[in-house]
Scaffold this motif. Structure first.
Motif, PDB file in Angstrom:
ATOM      1  N   LEU A  96       0.843  -1.185   0.000  1.00 62.94           N
ATOM      2  CA  LEU A  96       0.000   0.000   0.000  1.00 62.94           C
ATOM      3  C   LEU A  96       0.888   1.249   0.000  1.00 62.94           C
ATOM      4  CD1 LEU A  96      -2.852   1.346   0.465  1.00 62.94           C
ATOM      5  CD2 LEU A  96      -2.363   1.154   2.913  1.00 62.94           C
ATOM      6  N   LEU A  97       0.757   2.080  -1.018  1.00 61.78           N
ATOM      7  CA  LEU A  97       1.532   3.315  -1.108  1.00 61.78           C
ATOM      8  C   LEU A  97       0.641   4.494  -0.732  1.00 61.78           C
ATOM      9  CD1 LEU A  97       4.115   4.835  -1.872  1.00 61.78           C
ATOM     10  CD2 LEU A  97       3.304   4.866  -4.250  1.00 61.78           C
ATOM     11  N   VAL A  98       0.870   5.045   0.454  1.00 62.22           N
ATOM     12  CA  VAL A  98       0.086   6.173   0.940  1.00 62.22           C
ATOM     13  C   VAL A  98       0.990   7.099   1.765  1.00 62.22           C
ATOM     14  CG1 VAL A  98      -2.176   5.038   0.958  1.00 62.22           C
ATOM     15  CG2 VAL A  98      -0.680   4.832   2.953  1.00 62.22           C
ATOM     16  N   PRO A  99       0.533   8.315   2.040  1.00 60.63           N
ATOM     17  CA  PRO A  99       1.322   9.258   2.827  1.00 60.63           C
ATOM     18  C   PRO A  99       1.609   8.770   4.247  1.00 60.63           C
ATOM     19  CG  PRO A  99      -0.391  10.399   1.626  1.00 60.63           C
ATOM     20  CD  PRO A  99      -0.677   8.942   1.475  1.00 60.63           C
ATOM     21  N   ASN A 100       2.599   9.400   4.857  1.00 60.31           N
ATOM     22  CA  ASN A 100       3.017   8.987   6.200  1.00 60.31           C
ATOM     23  C   ASN A 100       1.948   9.200   7.263  1.00 60.31           C
ATOM     24  OD1 ASN A 100       3.086  11.793   6.186  1.00 60.31           O
ATOM     25  ND2 ASN A 100       5.188  11.967   6.931  1.00 60.31           N
ATOM     26  N   PHE A 101       1.063  10.176   7.092  1.00 57.02           N
ATOM     27  CA  PHE A 101       0.123  10.482   8.172  1.00 57.02           C
ATOM     28  C   PHE A 101      -0.918   9.396   8.401  1.00 57.02           C
ATOM     29  CE2 PHE A 101      -1.330  12.856   4.367  1.00 57.02           C
ATOM     30  CZ  PHE A 101      -2.580  12.297   4.165  1.00 57.02           C
ATOM     31  N   PHE A 102      -1.026   8.434   7.480  1.00 59.25           N
ATOM     32  CA  PHE A 102      -2.058   7.410   7.673  1.00 59.25           C
ATOM     33  C   PHE A 102      -1.742   6.477   8.838  1.00 59.25           C
ATOM     34  CE2 PHE A 102      -3.609   8.626   3.457  1.00 59.25           C
ATOM     35  CZ  PHE A 102      -4.975   8.619   3.711  1.00 59.25           C
ATOM     36  N   TYR A 103      -0.478   6.261   9.152  1.00 59.38           N
ATOM     37  CA  TYR A 103      -0.205   5.356  10.272  1.00 59.38           C
ATOM     38  C   TYR A 103      -0.494   6.001  11.626  1.00 59.38           C
ATOM     39  CZ  TYR A 103       4.467   7.461  11.222  1.00 59.38           C
ATOM     40  OH  TYR A 103       5.515   8.295  11.529  1.00 59.38           O
ATOM     41  N   MET A 104      -0.773   7.316  11.606  1.00 59.76           N
ATOM     42  CA  MET A 104      -1.153   8.000  12.838  1.00 59.76           C
ATOM     43  C   MET A 104      -2.672   8.064  13.014  1.00 59.76           C
ATOM     44  SD  MET A 104       1.746   8.789  14.238  1.00 59.76           S
ATOM     45  CE  MET A 104       1.394  10.061  15.453  1.00 59.76           C
ATOM     46  N   LYS A 105      -3.406   7.569  12.044  1.00 62.26           N
ATOM     47  CA  LYS A 105      -4.864   7.561  12.148  1.00 62.26           C
ATOM     48  C   LYS A 105      -5.307   6.637  13.282  1.00 62.26           C
ATOM     49  CE  LYS A 105      -5.857  10.104   8.439  1.00 62.26           C
ATOM     50  NZ  LYS A 105      -6.608  11.380   8.503  1.00 62.26           N
ATOM     51  N   ASP A 106      -6.420   6.980  13.908  1.00 59.86           N
ATOM     52  CA  ASP A 106      -6.917   6.189  15.034  1.00 59.86           C
ATOM     53  C   ASP A 106      -7.183   4.735  14.649  1.00 59.86           C
ATOM     54  OD1 ASP A 106      -6.798   8.401  16.672  1.00 59.86           O
ATOM     55  OD2 ASP A 106      -8.902   8.948  16.396  1.00 59.86           O
ATOM     56  N   TYR A 107      -7.600   4.514  13.407  1.00 57.63           N
ATOM     57  CA  TYR A 107      -7.984   3.167  12.996  1.00 57.63           C
ATOM     58  C   TYR A 107      -6.799   2.295  12.599  1.00 57.63           C
ATOM     59  CZ  TYR A 107      -7.518   5.220   8.298  1.00 57.63           C
ATOM     60  OH  TYR A 107      -7.049   5.843   7.178  1.00 57.63           O
ATOM     61  N   TYR A 108      -5.632   2.889  12.364  1.00 64.11           N
ATOM     62  CA  TYR A 108      -4.537   2.123  11.754  1.00 64.11           C
ATOM     63  C   TYR A 108      -4.130   0.892  12.564  1.00 64.11           C
ATOM     64  CZ  TYR A 108      -0.118   0.823   9.697  1.00 64.11           C
ATOM     65  OH  TYR A 108       0.890   0.086   9.121  1.00 64.11           O
ATOM     66  N   SER A 109      -3.807   1.076  13.826  1.00 61.74           N
ATOM     67  CA  SER A 109      -3.350  -0.055  14.656  1.00 61.74           C
ATOM     68  C   SER A 109      -4.401  -1.151  14.733  1.00 61.74           C
ATOM     69  CB  SER A 109      -2.996   0.438  16.062  1.00 61.74           C
ATOM     70  OG  SER A 109      -1.901   1.314  16.027  1.00 61.74           O
ATOM     71  N   LYS A 110      -5.647  -0.754  14.825  1.00 56.61           N
ATOM     72  CA  LYS A 110      -6.723  -1.738  14.903  1.00 56.61           C
ATOM     73  C   LYS A 110      -6.841  -2.517  13.593  1.00 56.61           C
ATOM     74  CE  LYS A 110     -11.710  -2.154  15.705  1.00 56.61           C
ATOM     75  NZ  LYS A 110     -12.968  -1.414  15.999  1.00 56.61           N
ATOM     76  N   CYS A 111      -6.735  -1.824  12.476  1.00 57.70           N
ATOM     77  CA  CYS A 111      -6.898  -2.474  11.172  1.00 57.70           C
ATOM     78  C   CYS A 111      -5.805  -3.502  10.901  1.00 57.70           C
ATOM     79  CB  CYS A 111      -6.907  -1.431  10.055  1.00 57.70           C
ATOM     80  SG  CYS A 111      -8.446  -0.524   9.881  1.00 57.70           S
ATOM     81  N   ILE A 112      -4.563  -3.221  11.314  1.00 58.01           N
ATOM     82  CA  ILE A 112      -3.461  -4.128  10.976  1.00 58.01           C
ATOM     83  C   ILE A 112      -3.206  -5.171  12.057  1.00 58.01           C
ATOM     84  CG2 ILE A 112      -2.347  -2.374   9.563  1.00 58.01           C
ATOM     85  CD1 ILE A 112      -0.235  -2.167  11.865  1.00 58.01           C
ATOM     86  N   ALA A 113      -4.026  -5.217  13.084  1.00 56.72           N
ATOM     87  CA  ALA A 113      -3.842  -6.205  14.150  1.00 56.72           C
ATOM     88  C   ALA A 113      -3.845  -7.613  13.548  1.00 56.72           C
ATOM     89  CB  ALA A 113      -4.950  -6.067  15.179  1.00 56.72           C
ATOM     90  N   GLY A 114      -2.844  -8.396  13.895  1.00 59.01           N
ATOM     91  CA  GLY A 114      -2.758  -9.759  13.384  1.00 59.01           C
ATOM     92  C   GLY A 114      -2.024  -9.869  12.067  1.00 59.01           C
ATOM     93  N   CYS A 115      -1.570  -8.746  11.514  1.00 61.05           N
ATOM     94  CA  CYS A 115      -0.852  -8.753  10.246  1.00 61.05           C
ATOM     95  C   CYS A 115       0.612  -8.412  10.509  1.00 61.05           C
ATOM     96  CB  CYS A 115      -1.458  -7.727   9.298  1.00 61.05           C
ATOM     97  SG  CYS A 115      -0.842  -7.825   7.602  1.00 61.05           S
ATOM     98  N   SER A 116       1.526  -9.092   9.845  1.00 60.89           N
ATOM     99  CA  SER A 116       2.955  -8.810   9.998  1.00 60.89           C
ATOM    100  C   SER A 116       3.348  -7.717   9.015  1.00 60.89           C
ATOM    101  CB  SER A 116       3.771 -10.080   9.750  1.00 60.89           C
ATOM    102  OG  SER A 116       3.483 -11.043  10.742  1.00 60.89           O
ATOM    103  N   MET A 117       3.959  -6.657   9.529  1.00 55.25           N
ATOM    104  CA  MET A 117       4.212  -5.468   8.727  1.00 55.25           C
ATOM    105  C   MET A 117       5.695  -5.213   8.482  1.00 55.25           C
ATOM    106  SD  MET A 117       1.204  -4.295   8.022  1.00 55.25           S
ATOM    107  CE  MET A 117       1.738  -2.742   7.305  1.00 55.25           C
ATOM    108  N   LEU A 118       5.964  -4.623   7.327  1.00 57.67           N
ATOM    109  CA  LEU A 118       7.256  -4.049   6.978  1.00 57.67           C
ATOM    110  C   LEU A 118       6.968  -2.735   6.253  1.00 57.67           C
ATOM    111  CD1 LEU A 118       9.172  -7.161   5.546  1.00 57.67           C
ATOM    112  CD2 LEU A 118       9.735  -5.947   7.668  1.00 57.67           C
TER     113      LEU A 118
END
Length: 233
Positions: A96-118
């Motif tokens: 997913l190519l998006v701006p940096n501010f999206f990982y500061m959104k309230d929903y971000y941590s909840k949405c990626i729970a259970g997913c391994s990220m890089l």
């Protein structure tokens, strides 16, 4: 930007026993052929990018078969949140190519729970080319001279299983130099370079060491340090 994830896609294709030109790449958001063209430029020809309602395709179970998702979705509304919710649940690797501010959104941590990220952070800010008919901040339609824009830092968010994440990290250890130029692989958001981070996530710069040394007074009579001679004790 697509060159920066080429190596990860090649590793994925190899793990699936496929040549790169047979890796099925899905971009849910139609981009006037831009995704198909750019992926072909880096060696991937089997790209699905249809002019259709992605959310309706999800609702009726009509999402095309694919091996991986690569997308730069619209930033407005709840598109990114809806994409993340679907991407994490559907079980395939995604970029997913998006701006940096999206990982500061309230929903971000909840949405990626259970997913391994890089995260793949570019050493030079990505420049975007606006589609025809898109207006600039001034309200004027962009032309050839003003089509290219780079209003914010952005980077690749990569989601996968834990096993695939480790496979990508292992691949990086032996990757050829031409596939690793111009970007940094970050294993967590705290590894992001300072210039890529959201402003609220940047580390405060340490205060410079003080250079103000206390001035030592000297006796006007004998020239010794004040307090150490018989004239100033």
């Amino acid at each position: 930007a697509y060159q920066h994830i080429k190596g990860f896609l090649l590793q994925l294709a190899e793990s699936l026993g496929k040549p790169s030109e047979q890796l099925r790449i899905y971009d849910p958001y139609f981009a006037e052929g831009g995704t198909v063209r750019r992926m072909a430029e880096v060696g991937f020809w089997r790209v699905i990018n249809r002019r259709e309602d992605f959310y309706e395709a999800v609702r009726v179970g009509a999402v095309p078969d694919h091996d991986v998702v690569v997308t730069n979705p619209p930033y407005s509304g709840d598109h990114v949140e809806k994409f993340l919710t679907w991407a994490v649940s559907h079980g395939k690797p995604w970029f997913l190519l998006v701006p940096n501010f999206f990982y500061m959104k309230d929903y971000y941590s909840k949405c990626i729970a259970g997913c391994s990220m890089l995260y793949v952070a570019p050493t030079k800010r990505y420049t975007y080319v606006a589609s025809k008919g898109v207006a600039a901040a001034s309200g004027e339609l962009r032309n050839k001279k003003t089509a290219a824009t780079s209003p914010f830092p952005s980077f690749w968010y990569m989601g996968s299983s834990a096993a695939q994440r480790e496979a990508w990290i292992t691949w990086l250890g032996t990757a050829p130099g031409d596939l690793t130029e111009g970007w940094t692989l970050c294993r967590s958001l705290d590894d992001l370079p300072q210039d890529v981070r959201d402003a609220a996530h940047r580390k405060a710069s340490p205060a410079p060491a003080s250079t103000n040394k206390k001035k030592v007074g000297l006796c006007s009579t004998c020239g010794q340090v004040v307090g150490r001679c018989k004239h100033t004790r």
